[in-house]
Design a protein around this motif. Sequence first.
Motif, PDB file in Angstrom:
ATOM      1  N   HIS A   8       1.854  -0.936  -9.245  1.00 41.63           N
ATOM      2  CA  HIS A   8       1.773  -2.250  -8.595  1.00 41.63           C
ATOM      3  C   HIS A   8       0.305  -2.569  -8.311  1.00 41.63           C
ATOM      4  O   HIS A   8      -0.192  -2.305  -7.205  1.00 41.63           O
ATOM      5  CB  HIS A   8       2.578  -2.263  -7.285  1.00 41.63           C
ATOM      6  CG  HIS A   8       4.021  -1.990  -7.476  1.00 41.63           C
ATOM      7  ND1 HIS A   8       4.544  -0.726  -7.421  1.00 41.63           N
ATOM      8  CD2 HIS A   8       5.055  -2.817  -7.756  1.00 41.63           C
ATOM      9  CE1 HIS A   8       5.851  -0.779  -7.639  1.00 41.63           C
ATOM     10  NE2 HIS A   8       6.184  -2.041  -7.852  1.00 41.63           N
ATOM     11  N   GLU A   9      -0.352  -3.121  -9.292  1.00 40.82           N
ATOM     12  CA  GLU A   9      -1.789  -3.379  -9.203  1.00 40.82           C
ATOM     13  C   GLU A   9      -2.127  -4.356  -8.079  1.00 40.82           C
ATOM     14  O   GLU A   9      -1.450  -5.360  -7.894  1.00 40.82           O
ATOM     15  CB  GLU A   9      -2.272  -3.970 -10.531  1.00 40.82           C
ATOM     16  CG  GLU A   9      -3.537  -3.344 -11.027  1.00 40.82           C
ATOM     17  CD  GLU A   9      -3.904  -3.855 -12.404  1.00 40.82           C
ATOM     18  OE1 GLU A   9      -4.917  -4.561 -12.494  1.00 40.82           O
ATOM     19  OE2 GLU A   9      -3.170  -3.542 -13.350  1.00 40.82           O
ATOM     20  N   SER A  11      -5.672  -6.244  -5.797  1.00 36.31           N
ATOM     21  CA  SER A  11      -7.041  -6.714  -6.037  1.00 36.31           C
ATOM     22  C   SER A  11      -8.093  -5.640  -5.764  1.00 36.31           C
ATOM     23  O   SER A  11      -9.136  -5.608  -6.388  1.00 36.31           O
ATOM     24  CB  SER A  11      -7.330  -7.952  -5.186  1.00 36.31           C
ATOM     25  OG  SER A  11      -7.165  -7.632  -3.816  1.00 36.31           O
ATOM     26  N   ALA A  12      -7.830  -4.744  -4.833  1.00 39.45           N
ATOM     27  CA  ALA A  12      -8.788  -3.684  -4.511  1.00 39.45           C
ATOM     28  C   ALA A  12      -8.398  -2.356  -5.160  1.00 39.45           C
ATOM     29  O   ALA A  12      -8.973  -1.317  -4.857  1.00 39.45           O
ATOM     30  CB  ALA A  12      -8.879  -3.506  -2.998  1.00 39.45           C
ATOM     31  N   GLY A  13      -7.469  -2.397  -6.062  1.00 37.10           N
ATOM     32  CA  GLY A  13      -6.949  -1.189  -6.669  1.00 37.10           C
ATOM     33  C   GLY A  13      -7.970  -0.368  -7.403  1.00 37.10           C
ATOM     34  O   GLY A  13      -7.993   0.864  -7.290  1.00 37.10           O
ATOM     35  N   ARG A  14      -8.818  -1.010  -8.182  1.00 39.38           N
ATOM     36  CA  ARG A  14      -9.817  -0.261  -8.941  1.00 39.38           C
ATOM     37  C   ARG A  14     -10.726   0.533  -8.003  1.00 39.38           C
ATOM     38  O   ARG A  14     -11.022   1.693  -8.240  1.00 39.38           O
ATOM     39  CB  ARG A  14     -10.632  -1.208  -9.816  1.00 39.38           C
ATOM     40  CG  ARG A  14     -11.660  -0.497 -10.648  1.00 39.38           C
ATOM     41  CD  ARG A  14     -12.464  -1.493 -11.484  1.00 39.38           C
ATOM     42  NE  ARG A  14     -13.493  -0.804 -12.197  1.00 39.38           N
ATOM     43  CZ  ARG A  14     -13.499  -0.609 -13.501  1.00 39.38           C
ATOM     44  NH1 ARG A  14     -12.528  -1.088 -14.235  1.00 39.38           N
ATOM     45  NH2 ARG A  14     -14.481   0.041 -14.074  1.00 39.38           N
ATOM     46  N   MET A  15     -11.150  -0.110  -6.916  1.00 35.97           N
ATOM     47  CA  MET A  15     -12.004   0.562  -5.948  1.00 35.97           C
ATOM     48  C   MET A  15     -11.254   1.728  -5.287  1.00 35.97           C
ATOM     49  O   MET A  15     -11.818   2.802  -5.089  1.00 35.97           O
ATOM     50  CB  MET A  15     -12.482  -0.430  -4.886  1.00 35.97           C
ATOM     51  CG  MET A  15     -13.518   0.148  -3.945  1.00 35.97           C
ATOM     52  SD  MET A  15     -14.329  -1.042  -2.873  1.00 35.97           S
ATOM     53  CE  MET A  15     -13.019  -2.022  -2.246  1.00 35.97           C
ATOM     54  N   LEU A  16      -9.995   1.538  -4.992  1.00 33.72           N
ATOM     55  CA  LEU A  16      -9.184   2.595  -4.391  1.00 33.72           C
ATOM     56  C   LEU A  16      -9.069   3.793  -5.336  1.00 33.72           C
ATOM     57  O   LEU A  16      -9.269   4.935  -4.929  1.00 33.72           O
ATOM     58  CB  LEU A  16      -7.787   2.067  -4.052  1.00 33.72           C
ATOM     59  CG  LEU A  16      -6.770   3.125  -3.612  1.00 33.72           C
ATOM     60  CD1 LEU A  16      -7.128   3.645  -2.224  1.00 33.72           C
ATOM     61  CD2 LEU A  16      -5.377   2.565  -3.631  1.00 33.72           C
ATOM     62  N   VAL A  17      -8.772   3.532  -6.601  1.00 29.98           N
ATOM     63  CA  VAL A  17      -8.616   4.612  -7.573  1.00 29.98           C
ATOM     64  C   VAL A  17      -9.943   5.340  -7.779  1.00 29.98           C
ATOM     65  O   VAL A  17      -9.991   6.574  -7.834  1.00 29.98           O
ATOM     66  CB  VAL A  17      -8.049   4.070  -8.902  1.00 29.98           C
ATOM     67  CG1 VAL A  17      -8.099   5.125  -9.993  1.00 29.98           C
ATOM     68  CG2 VAL A  17      -6.621   3.575  -8.702  1.00 29.98           C
ATOM     69  N   GLU A  18     -11.043   4.595  -7.890  1.00 26.41           N
ATOM     70  CA  GLU A  18     -12.351   5.233  -8.059  1.00 26.41           C
ATOM     71  C   GLU A  18     -12.719   6.086  -6.844  1.00 26.41           C
ATOM     72  O   GLU A  18     -13.256   7.188  -6.989  1.00 26.41           O
ATOM     73  CB  GLU A  18     -13.422   4.184  -8.336  1.00 26.41           C
ATOM     74  CG  GLU A  18     -13.318   3.593  -9.722  1.00 26.41           C
ATOM     75  CD  GLU A  18     -14.315   2.486  -9.971  1.00 26.41           C
ATOM     76  OE1 GLU A  18     -15.122   2.149  -9.077  1.00 26.41           O
ATOM     77  OE2 GLU A  18     -14.292   1.934 -11.087  1.00 26.41           O
ATOM     78  N   ALA A  19     -12.442   5.603  -5.651  1.00 23.78           N
ATOM     79  CA  ALA A  19     -12.735   6.374  -4.440  1.00 23.78           C
ATOM     80  C   ALA A  19     -11.879   7.636  -4.382  1.00 23.78           C
ATOM     81  O   ALA A  19     -12.375   8.717  -4.025  1.00 23.78           O
ATOM     82  CB  ALA A  19     -12.503   5.511  -3.200  1.00 23.78           C
TER      83      ALA A  19
END
Length: 92
Positions: A8-9, A11-19
């Motif tokens: 469930h993508e 808007s802040a998902g990319r930042m969450l996954v990278e962190a």
Amino acid sequence: AIRDELTHETSAGRMLVEAAALALTARLAHAYSNDRSQLPVTALVRDCPERIRRAIEFMHENIDREISVAQLADIACLSPFHFARMFKRVTG
């Protein structure tokens, strides 16, 4: 959290996954890194640095390719299991 983001993508998902990936990397590095000065030097380890050096040189020369542990073990003339143990032991 990563699985939820992948299904469930947001808007802040990319930042969450990278962190999360960075935190996991730091945790693994901390948990599995050793001070080489604390490792006992055995005859087996003394015999392997040249073989490990050849494998490391191969990695540097082929940095743009995907390289398997089995390939590196072949270059070092060791079994994949033995290569993995010796690589960690020699390089820390």
